[in-house]
Design a protein around this motif. Structure first.
Motif, PDB file in Angstrom:
ATOM      1  N   SER A 195      -5.253  -5.184  -2.458  1.00 39.50           N
ATOM      2  CA  SER A 195      -6.214  -4.165  -2.901  1.00 39.50           C
ATOM      3  C   SER A 195      -7.298  -3.983  -1.851  1.00 39.50           C
ATOM      4  CB  SER A 195      -6.873  -4.574  -4.212  1.00 39.50           C
ATOM      5  OG  SER A 195      -5.943  -4.605  -5.242  1.00 39.50           O
ATOM      6  N   GLY A 196      -7.686  -2.745  -1.646  1.00 36.85           N
ATOM      7  CA  GLY A 196      -8.778  -2.472  -0.737  1.00 36.85           C
ATOM      8  C   GLY A 196      -8.400  -2.358   0.726  1.00 36.85           C
ATOM      9  N   LEU A 197      -7.159  -2.652   1.078  1.00 32.19           N
ATOM     10  CA  LEU A 197      -6.751  -2.481   2.479  1.00 32.19           C
ATOM     11  C   LEU A 197      -6.705  -0.998   2.818  1.00 32.19           C
ATOM     12  CD1 LEU A 197      -3.766  -4.991   2.962  1.00 32.19           C
ATOM     13  CD2 LEU A 197      -6.147  -5.271   3.657  1.00 32.19           C
ATOM     14  N   SER A 198      -7.026  -0.666   4.046  1.00 33.08           N
ATOM     15  CA  SER A 198      -6.892   0.723   4.483  1.00 33.08           C
ATOM     16  C   SER A 198      -5.410   1.089   4.475  1.00 33.08           C
ATOM     17  CB  SER A 198      -7.459   0.898   5.892  1.00 33.08           C
ATOM     18  OG  SER A 198      -6.646   0.213   6.829  1.00 33.08           O
ATOM     19  N   ASN A 199      -5.109   2.370   4.404  1.00 33.46           N
ATOM     20  CA  ASN A 199      -3.710   2.801   4.364  1.00 33.46           C
ATOM     21  C   ASN A 199      -2.915   2.276   5.554  1.00 33.46           C
ATOM     22  OD1 ASN A 199      -3.792   4.135   1.920  1.00 33.46           O
ATOM     23  ND2 ASN A 199      -4.229   6.121   2.834  1.00 33.46           N
ATOM     24  N   GLY A 200      -3.495   2.332   6.740  1.00 27.70           N
ATOM     25  CA  GLY A 200      -2.790   1.864   7.930  1.00 27.70           C
ATOM     26  C   GLY A 200      -2.449   0.384   7.850  1.00 27.70           C
ATOM     27  N   GLU A 201      -3.418  -0.424   7.462  1.00 30.19           N
ATOM     28  CA  GLU A 201      -3.189  -1.871   7.340  1.00 30.19           C
ATOM     29  C   GLU A 201      -2.218  -2.158   6.202  1.00 30.19           C
ATOM     30  OE1 GLU A 201      -3.617  -5.954   8.254  1.00 30.19           O
ATOM     31  OE2 GLU A 201      -3.943  -4.117   9.373  1.00 30.19           O
ATOM     32  N   LEU A 202      -2.364  -1.455   5.084  1.00 25.74           N
ATOM     33  CA  LEU A 202      -1.469  -1.650   3.943  1.00 25.74           C
ATOM     34  C   LEU A 202      -0.024  -1.360   4.336  1.00 25.74           C
ATOM     35  CD1 LEU A 202      -0.942  -2.180   0.946  1.00 25.74           C
ATOM     36  CD2 LEU A 202      -1.508   0.224   0.526  1.00 25.74           C
ATOM     37  N   LEU A 203       0.210  -0.271   5.009  1.00 30.04           N
ATOM     38  CA  LEU A 203       1.568   0.080   5.417  1.00 30.04           C
ATOM     39  C   LEU A 203       2.127  -0.941   6.413  1.00 30.04           C
ATOM     40  CD1 LEU A 203       1.178   3.927   5.706  1.00 30.04           C
ATOM     41  CD2 LEU A 203       2.597   2.693   4.058  1.00 30.04           C
ATOM     42  N   ARG A 204       1.284  -1.439   7.285  1.00 32.46           N
ATOM     43  CA  ARG A 204       1.733  -2.428   8.269  1.00 32.46           C
ATOM     44  C   ARG A 204       2.202  -3.709   7.581  1.00 32.46           C
ATOM     45  NH1 ARG A 204       0.425  -6.756  10.581  1.00 32.46           N
ATOM     46  NH2 ARG A 204      -1.656  -6.928   9.703  1.00 32.46           N
ATOM     47  N   VAL A 205       1.403  -4.229   6.641  1.00 35.81           N
ATOM     48  CA  VAL A 205       1.806  -5.462   5.972  1.00 35.81           C
ATOM     49  C   VAL A 205       2.961  -5.211   5.001  1.00 35.81           C
ATOM     50  CG1 VAL A 205      -0.420  -6.609   6.279  1.00 35.81           C
ATOM     51  CG2 VAL A 205       0.014  -5.330   4.186  1.00 35.81           C
ATOM     52  N   ALA A 206       2.989  -4.049   4.383  1.00 39.11           N
ATOM     53  CA  ALA A 206       4.082  -3.718   3.453  1.00 39.11           C
ATOM     54  C   ALA A 206       5.415  -3.653   4.188  1.00 39.11           C
ATOM     55  CB  ALA A 206       3.794  -2.399   2.753  1.00 39.11           C
ATOM     56  N   ALA A 207       5.397  -3.141   5.407  1.00 37.11           N
ATOM     57  CA  ALA A 207       6.631  -2.986   6.179  1.00 37.11           C
ATOM     58  C   ALA A 207       7.312  -4.323   6.452  1.00 37.11           C
ATOM     59  CB  ALA A 207       6.331  -2.275   7.498  1.00 37.11           C
ATOM     60  N   GLU A 208       6.561  -5.405   6.393  1.00 40.81           N
ATOM     61  CA  GLU A 208       7.127  -6.732   6.639  1.00 40.81           C
ATOM     62  C   GLU A 208       7.908  -7.269   5.446  1.00 40.81           C
ATOM     63  OE1 GLU A 208       3.843  -9.179   7.801  1.00 40.81           O
ATOM     64  OE2 GLU A 208       3.370  -7.914   9.524  1.00 40.81           O
ATOM     65  N   GLN A 209       7.637  -6.739   4.234  1.00 44.92           N
ATOM     66  CA  GLN A 209       8.227  -7.310   3.029  1.00 44.92           C
ATOM     67  C   GLN A 209       8.935  -6.312   2.116  1.00 44.92           C
ATOM     68  OE1 GLN A 209       5.554  -9.906   0.854  1.00 44.92           O
ATOM     69  NE2 GLN A 209       4.331 -10.197   2.690  1.00 44.92           N
ATOM     70  N   PHE A 210       8.728  -5.017   2.322  1.00 46.76           N
ATOM     71  CA  PHE A 210       9.247  -4.017   1.393  1.00 46.76           C
ATOM     72  C   PHE A 210      10.112  -2.983   2.102  1.00 46.76           C
ATOM     73  CE2 PHE A 210       5.587  -5.859  -0.638  1.00 46.76           C
ATOM     74  CZ  PHE A 210       6.018  -6.024  -1.948  1.00 46.76           C
ATOM     75  N   ASP A 211      10.985  -2.346   1.312  1.00 45.84           N
ATOM     76  CA  ASP A 211      11.844  -1.283   1.819  1.00 45.84           C
ATOM     77  C   ASP A 211      11.235   0.095   1.596  1.00 45.84           C
ATOM     78  OD1 ASP A 211      14.058  -3.126   2.362  1.00 45.84           O
ATOM     79  OD2 ASP A 211      14.181  -3.273   0.169  1.00 45.84           O
ATOM     80  N   LEU A 212      10.394   0.198   0.552  1.00 45.36           N
ATOM     81  CA  LEU A 212       9.857   1.499   0.147  1.00 45.36           C
ATOM     82  C   LEU A 212       8.434   1.344  -0.352  1.00 45.36           C
ATOM     83  CD1 LEU A 212      10.196   4.536  -0.655  1.00 45.36           C
ATOM     84  CD2 LEU A 212      11.149   3.716  -2.831  1.00 45.36           C
ATOM     85  N   PHE A 213       7.558   2.234   0.101  1.00 46.01           N
ATOM     86  CA  PHE A 213       6.184   2.328  -0.400  1.00 46.01           C
ATOM     87  C   PHE A 213       6.084   3.617  -1.185  1.00 46.01           C
ATOM     88  CE2 PHE A 213       1.731   3.771   0.283  1.00 46.01           C
ATOM     89  CZ  PHE A 213       1.099   2.780  -0.458  1.00 46.01           C
ATOM     90  N   VAL A 214       5.609   3.519  -2.437  1.00 44.81           N
ATOM     91  CA  VAL A 214       5.487   4.689  -3.308  1.00 44.81           C
ATOM     92  C   VAL A 214       4.011   4.928  -3.593  1.00 44.81           C
ATOM     93  CG1 VAL A 214       6.120   5.713  -5.530  1.00 44.81           C
ATOM     94  CG2 VAL A 214       7.713   4.169  -4.369  1.00 44.81           C
ATOM     95  N   THR A 215       3.578   6.171  -3.403  1.00 51.77           N
ATOM     96  CA  THR A 215       2.176   6.540  -3.578  1.00 51.77           C
ATOM     97  C   THR A 215       2.078   7.933  -4.197  1.00 51.77           C
ATOM     98  OG1 THR A 215       0.041   6.755  -2.435  1.00 51.77           O
ATOM     99  CG2 THR A 215       2.005   7.522  -1.242  1.00 51.77           C
ATOM    100  N   ALA A 216       0.858   8.300  -4.575  1.00 50.24           N
ATOM    101  CA  ALA A 216       0.585   9.667  -5.013  1.00 50.24           C
ATOM    102  C   ALA A 216      -0.316  10.364  -3.990  1.00 50.24           C
ATOM    103  CB  ALA A 216      -0.075   9.666  -6.392  1.00 50.24           C
ATOM    104  N   ASP A 217      -0.638   9.687  -2.911  1.00 49.16           N
ATOM    105  CA  ASP A 217      -1.521  10.210  -1.866  1.00 49.16           C
ATOM    106  C   ASP A 217      -0.776  11.230  -1.017  1.00 49.16           C
ATOM    107  OD1 ASP A 217      -3.205  10.720   0.255  1.00 49.16           O
ATOM    108  OD2 ASP A 217      -3.588   8.612   0.717  1.00 49.16           O
ATOM    109  N   GLN A 218      -1.007  12.501  -1.299  1.00 54.55           N
ATOM    110  CA  GLN A 218      -0.286  13.566  -0.606  1.00 54.55           C
ATOM    111  C   GLN A 218      -0.761  13.771   0.831  1.00 54.55           C
ATOM    112  OE1 GLN A 218       0.511  17.120  -2.971  1.00 54.55           O
ATOM    113  NE2 GLN A 218      -0.133  15.971  -4.790  1.00 54.55           N
ATOM    114  N   ASN A 219      -1.850  13.146   1.213  1.00 51.12           N
ATOM    115  CA  ASN A 219      -2.347  13.264   2.584  1.00 51.12           C
ATOM    116  C   ASN A 219      -1.843  12.153   3.498  1.00 51.12           C
ATOM    117  OD1 ASN A 219      -3.948  15.605   2.179  1.00 51.12           O
ATOM    118  ND2 ASN A 219      -5.422  14.329   1.085  1.00 51.12           N
ATOM    119  N   LEU A 220      -1.191  11.160   2.928  1.00 49.86           N
ATOM    120  CA  LEU A 220      -0.759  10.001   3.709  1.00 49.86           C
ATOM    121  C   LEU A 220       0.074  10.388   4.925  1.00 49.86           C
ATOM    122  CD1 LEU A 220      -0.809   6.877   3.746  1.00 49.86           C
ATOM    123  CD2 LEU A 220       1.371   6.962   2.553  1.00 49.86           C
TER     124      LEU A 220
END
Length: 106
Positions: A31-56
């Motif tokens: 929680s609270g990570l910036s989008n860039g940092e969140l995506l970086r750490v997520a990429a190490e453990q997940f196959d898919l990131f799901v969001t409602a942020d249409q600007n991402l």
């Protein structure tokens, strides 16, 4: 498939992805990570990131990440509004490749 749900999405949305390993950003402790940092750490453990942020897609270089990203497009972030776009996404999960961007509307 390992799926990470953004913290802007209701936790109960995980039920739409039965048969998959679904974790929320809050449960992962990110929680609270910036989008860039969140995506970086997520990429190490997940196959898919799901969001409602249409600007991402305009804010981040999604091609540089080894995971797929899906944006659920709905009138609001309530569970009932997100179920239809989530079902569109579920129908596209088979064969989903890394570095894929999906915009799912219901």
């Amino acid at each position: 498939m390992r799926i990470l749900l953004d913290e802007s999405l209701p936790r109960r949305l995980r039920g739409a992805f039965s048969g998959h390993d679904v974790v929320t950003v809050v449960e992962a402790g990110w929680s609270g990570l910036s989008n860039g940092e969140l995506l970086r750490v997520a990429a190490e453990q997940f196959d898919l990131f799901v969001t409602a942020d249409q600007n991402l897609q305009y804010q981040q270089n999604l091609d540089a990440l080894p995971l797929a990203v899906a944006v659920l497009v709905a009138r609001d972030n309530r569970l009932q509004s997100l179920l239809a776009p989530a079902q569109v996404l579920v129908g596209r999960l088979d064969g989903l490749e890394p570095r894929t961007f999906l915009r799912c509307e219901g």
